[in-house]
Scaffold this motif. Structure first.
Motif, mmCIF file in Angstrom:
data_model
loop_
_atom_site.group_PDB
_atom_site.id
_atom_site.type_symbol
_atom_site.label_atom_id
_atom_site.label_comp_id
_atom_site.label_asym_id
_atom_site.label_seq_id
_atom_site.Cartn_x
_atom_site.Cartn_y
_atom_site.Cartn_z
ATOM 1 N N SER A 1 27.143 57.619 29.446
ATOM 2 C CA SER A 1 27.120 56.305 30.091
ATOM 3 C C SER A 1 27.955 55.331 29.269
ATOM 4 O O SER A 1 27.760 55.203 28.054
ATOM 5 C CB SER A 1 25.687 55.787 30.222
ATOM 6 O OG SER A 1 24.948 56.584 31.125
ATOM 7 N N TYR A 2 28.878 54.649 29.945
ATOM 8 C CA TYR A 2 29.796 53.719 29.292
ATOM 9 C C TYR A 2 29.516 52.287 29.729
ATOM 10 O O TYR A 2 29.254 52.025 30.911
ATOM 11 C CB TYR A 2 31.249 54.068 29.636
ATOM 12 C CG TYR A 2 31.723 55.375 29.055
ATOM 13 C CD1 TYR A 2 32.159 55.457 27.738
ATOM 14 C CD2 TYR A 2 31.723 56.532 29.828
ATOM 15 C CE1 TYR A 2 32.591 56.663 27.199
ATOM 16 C CE2 TYR A 2 32.152 57.740 29.302
ATOM 17 C CZ TYR A 2 32.583 57.798 27.985
ATOM 18 O OH TYR A 2 33.006 58.999 27.458
ATOM 19 N N HIS A 3 29.610 51.391 28.768
ATOM 20 C CA HIS A 3 29.485 49.951 29.015
ATOM 21 C C HIS A 3 30.886 49.382 29.212
ATOM 22 O O HIS A 3 31.727 49.458 28.307
ATOM 23 C CB HIS A 3 28.798 49.303 27.801
ATOM 24 C CG HIS A 3 28.797 47.821 27.810
ATOM 25 N ND1 HIS A 3 28.940 47.067 26.661
ATOM 26 C CD2 HIS A 3 28.666 46.922 28.819
ATOM 27 C CE1 HIS A 3 28.897 45.793 26.956
ATOM 28 N NE2 HIS A 3 28.736 45.674 28.259
ATOM 29 N N VAL A 4 31.134 48.821 30.396
ATOM 30 C CA VAL A 4 32.458 48.297 30.727
ATOM 31 C C VAL A 4 32.307 46.863 31.246
ATOM 32 O O VAL A 4 32.068 46.650 32.439
ATOM 33 C CB VAL A 4 33.170 49.167 31.783
ATOM 34 C CG1 VAL A 4 34.613 48.692 31.956
ATOM 35 C CG2 VAL A 4 33.145 50.636 31.400
ATOM 36 N N PRO A 5 32.439 45.866 30.376
ATOM 37 C CA PRO A 5 32.437 44.482 30.871
ATOM 38 C C PRO A 5 33.709 44.229 31.686
ATOM 39 O O PRO A 5 34.810 44.588 31.258
ATOM 40 C CB PRO A 5 32.430 43.635 29.595
ATOM 41 C CG PRO A 5 32.132 44.575 28.476
ATOM 42 C CD PRO A 5 32.580 45.921 28.918
ATOM 43 N N LEU A 6 33.553 43.612 32.837
ATOM 44 C CA LEU A 6 34.691 43.325 33.705
ATOM 45 C C LEU A 6 34.706 41.844 34.053
ATOM 46 O O LEU A 6 33.654 41.227 34.237
ATOM 47 C CB LEU A 6 34.604 44.136 35.003
ATOM 48 C CG LEU A 6 34.665 45.655 34.875
ATOM 49 C CD1 LEU A 6 34.391 46.307 36.228
ATOM 50 C CD2 LEU A 6 36.008 46.108 34.324
ATOM 51 N N SER A 7 35.908 41.281 34.136
ATOM 52 C CA SER A 7 36.053 39.926 34.668
ATOM 53 C C SER A 7 36.950 39.987 35.893
ATOM 54 O O SER A 7 37.867 40.811 35.973
ATOM 55 C CB SER A 7 36.611 38.964 33.620
ATOM 56 O OG SER A 7 37.948 39.266 33.289
ATOM 57 N N TYR A 8 36.656 39.116 36.852
ATOM 58 C CA TYR A 8 37.360 39.088 38.134
ATOM 59 C C TYR A 8 37.976 37.707 38.313
ATOM 60 O O TYR A 8 37.271 36.697 38.272
ATOM 61 C CB TYR A 8 36.384 39.381 39.280
ATOM 62 C CG TYR A 8 35.588 40.649 39.091
ATOM 63 C CD1 TYR A 8 36.119 41.884 39.432
ATOM 64 C CD2 TYR A 8 34.308 40.605 38.545
ATOM 65 C CE1 TYR A 8 35.393 43.054 39.253
ATOM 66 C CE2 TYR A 8 33.572 41.767 38.357
ATOM 67 C CZ TYR A 8 34.117 42.982 38.716
ATOM 68 O OH TYR A 8 33.389 44.138 38.526
ATOM 69 N N ARG A 9 39.288 37.673 38.514
ATOM 70 C CA ARG A 9 40.006 36.406 38.598
ATOM 71 C C ARG A 9 40.862 36.345 39.853
ATOM 72 O O ARG A 9 41.304 37.371 40.370
ATOM 73 C CB ARG A 9 40.893 36.223 37.362
ATOM 74 C CG ARG A 9 40.112 35.910 36.090
ATOM 75 C CD ARG A 9 41.013 35.823 34.875
ATOM 76 N NE ARG A 9 40.317 35.214 33.733
ATOM 77 C CZ ARG A 9 40.372 33.937 33.409
ATOM 78 N NH1 ARG A 9 41.131 33.100 34.137
ATOM 79 N NH2 ARG A 9 39.712 33.460 32.370
ATOM 80 N N GLY A 10 41.131 35.121 40.294
ATOM 81 C CA GLY A 10 41.960 34.912 41.467
ATOM 82 C C GLY A 10 43.437 34.821 41.165
ATOM 83 O O GLY A 10 44.252 34.650 42.074
ATOM 84 N N ALA A 11 43.823 34.942 39.884
ATOM 85 C CA ALA A 11 45.223 34.910 39.457
ATOM 86 C C ALA A 11 45.311 35.637 38.126
ATOM 87 O O ALA A 11 44.301 35.791 37.423
ATOM 88 C CB ALA A 11 45.720 33.468 39.314
ATOM 89 N N PRO A 12 46.506 36.097 37.729
ATOM 90 C CA PRO A 12 46.634 36.785 36.441
ATOM 91 C C PRO A 12 46.225 35.889 35.279
ATOM 92 O O PRO A 12 46.422 34.675 35.302
ATOM 93 C CB PRO A 12 48.125 37.139 36.379
ATOM 94 C CG PRO A 12 48.579 37.149 37.800
ATOM 95 C CD PRO A 12 47.774 36.094 38.495
ATOM 96 N N LEU A 13 45.652 36.508 34.247
ATOM 97 C CA LEU A 13 45.256 35.814 33.029
ATOM 98 C C LEU A 13 46.399 35.901 32.026
ATOM 99 O O LEU A 13 46.785 36.999 31.609
ATOM 100 C CB LEU A 13 43.986 36.450 32.453
ATOM 101 C CG LEU A 13 43.502 35.943 31.092
ATOM 102 C CD1 LEU A 13 43.190 34.453 31.137
ATOM 103 C CD2 LEU A 13 42.276 36.740 30.645
ATOM 104 N N ASP A 14 46.948 34.773 31.638
ATOM 105 C CA ASP A 14 48.069 34.749 30.700
ATOM 106 C C ASP A 14 47.706 35.437 29.391
ATOM 107 O O ASP A 14 46.629 35.204 28.826
ATOM 108 C CB ASP A 14 48.485 33.305 30.405
ATOM 109 C CG ASP A 14 49.163 32.633 31.592
ATOM 110 O OD1 ASP A 14 49.579 33.352 32.519
ATOM 111 O OD2 ASP A 14 49.258 31.388 31.582
ATOM 112 N N GLY A 15 48.612 36.296 28.918
ATOM 113 C CA GLY A 15 48.436 36.944 27.631
ATOM 114 C C GLY A 15 47.469 38.104 27.623
ATOM 115 O O GLY A 15 47.160 38.629 26.551
#
Length: 220
Positions: free
Chosen positions: A68-82
Motif C-alpha cells: 500500500s502506497y501513500h500518494v498525496p495528490l493536488s488538483y489544479r485548474g492551471a499548471p503550477l509554476d516550477g
C-alpha cells in the motif's frame, strides 16, 4: 469546505498513477505494470478554494505481496509554476474541466495545509463525502510555536520515501517526511516535532494504521 462532485474524471486516478508510479524511487517494480486498487485516504481543504488536496492510499497487487502506497495528490485548474517534475498528468473533470494533477509533495498549498494538520489546525476531511470529517486521522505536535509555511524549497525522493524541504515562520527550515510504502504502527523518529497518522484498508485485508507524515528538523 470542498464539494466532492459525483462526476467523471478521464483518465481516472488509478490510470494516471499506474503510468506514474513505476518511475518513482520508492515504488517496488514487479513484472508487468502496477495492479492498483483504492485502499483509503483523506482530504484537506484549501482555504482559498482553488486547489483540491487528497492523501490517497493505493494498494499494488502486482507482486507476490501487496504493497500500500501513500500518494498525496493536488488538483489544479492551471499548471503550477516550477512544479513540472511533480506533474502526475492531466485529466478532464466532468464539472471542473481540465485538471492538472500533481504529486502533492511539490505543491506549496498542500505543504502549507499539511503543516497546519500536523499542528491540529486543519481538519481532515472524508475522502468521498462533502462536509464530513475523517475520524481516522490524528495529529501529534510537540512544538511550542504556531508554524506557517513561508516557502517550499526542495523535494527529494529516495527508496525510503519523500522529503519536502520547507521554510517556516517563525522556526525556519524544517523537513516534512512523507511515508510512501505504508507500514502498520511505527513511531516518529527521535527529535520529530509532529506526525500524522491515519488508517487504510487493502482490498480483502484488515484495516491498518500507521504514520503518513512526520515534521522534523532540517538535516545538517
Amino acid at each position: 469546505m470542498a464539494v466532492i462532485h459525483e462526476t467523471t474524471l478521464s483518465p481516472g486516478k488509478l490510470e494516471l498513477l499506474a503510468a506514474w508510479l513505476p518511475a518513482q524511487p520508492w515504488y517496488t517494480k514487479n513484472a508487468g505494470g502496477p495492479e492498483l486498487s483504492r485502499a483509503g485516504g483523506f482530504r484537506l481543504d484549501d482555504p482559498d478554494g482553488e486547489v483540491g488536496m487528497e492523501f490517497m492510499v493505493v494498494t499494488d497487487a502486482s507482486g507476490g505481496r501487496p504493497v500500500s502506497y501513500h500518494v498525496p495528490l493536488s488538483y489544479r485548474g492551471a499548471p503550477l509554476d516550477g512544479a513540472a517534475d511533480g506533474l502526475v498528468g492531466t485529466a478532464e473533470h466532468g464539472v471542473l474541466g481540465r485538471r492538472w494533477v500533481y504529486d502533492g509533495a511539490h505543491d506549496p498549498v498542500l505543504a502549507g495545509e499539511l503543516i497546519a494538520l500536523l499542528q491540529g489546525r486543519a481538519e481532515p476531511q472524508h475522502q468521498t463525502k462533502s462536509d464530513t470529517r475523517e475520524p481516522s486521522v490524528t495529529s501529534h505536535y510537540t512544538g511550542d510555536a504556531v508554524l506557517t509555511l513561508a516557502a517550499l524549497t526542495k523535494v527529494t525522493s529516495t527508496p525510503d520515501g519523500t522529503d519536502v524541504h520547507v521554510e517556516t515562520d517563525p522556526r525556519g527550515p524544517l523537513t516534512i517526511k512523507l511515508a510512501r510504502a505504508l507500514a502498520p504502527g511505527g513511531a516518529a523518529p527521535a527529535g520529530a516535532l509532529g506526525r500524522v497518522e491515519a488508517a487504510w484498508r487493502p482490498p480483502g485485508g484488515d484495516q491498518a494504521r500507521g504514520t503518513f507524515a512526520v515534521l522534523a528538523p532540517a538535516a545538517g
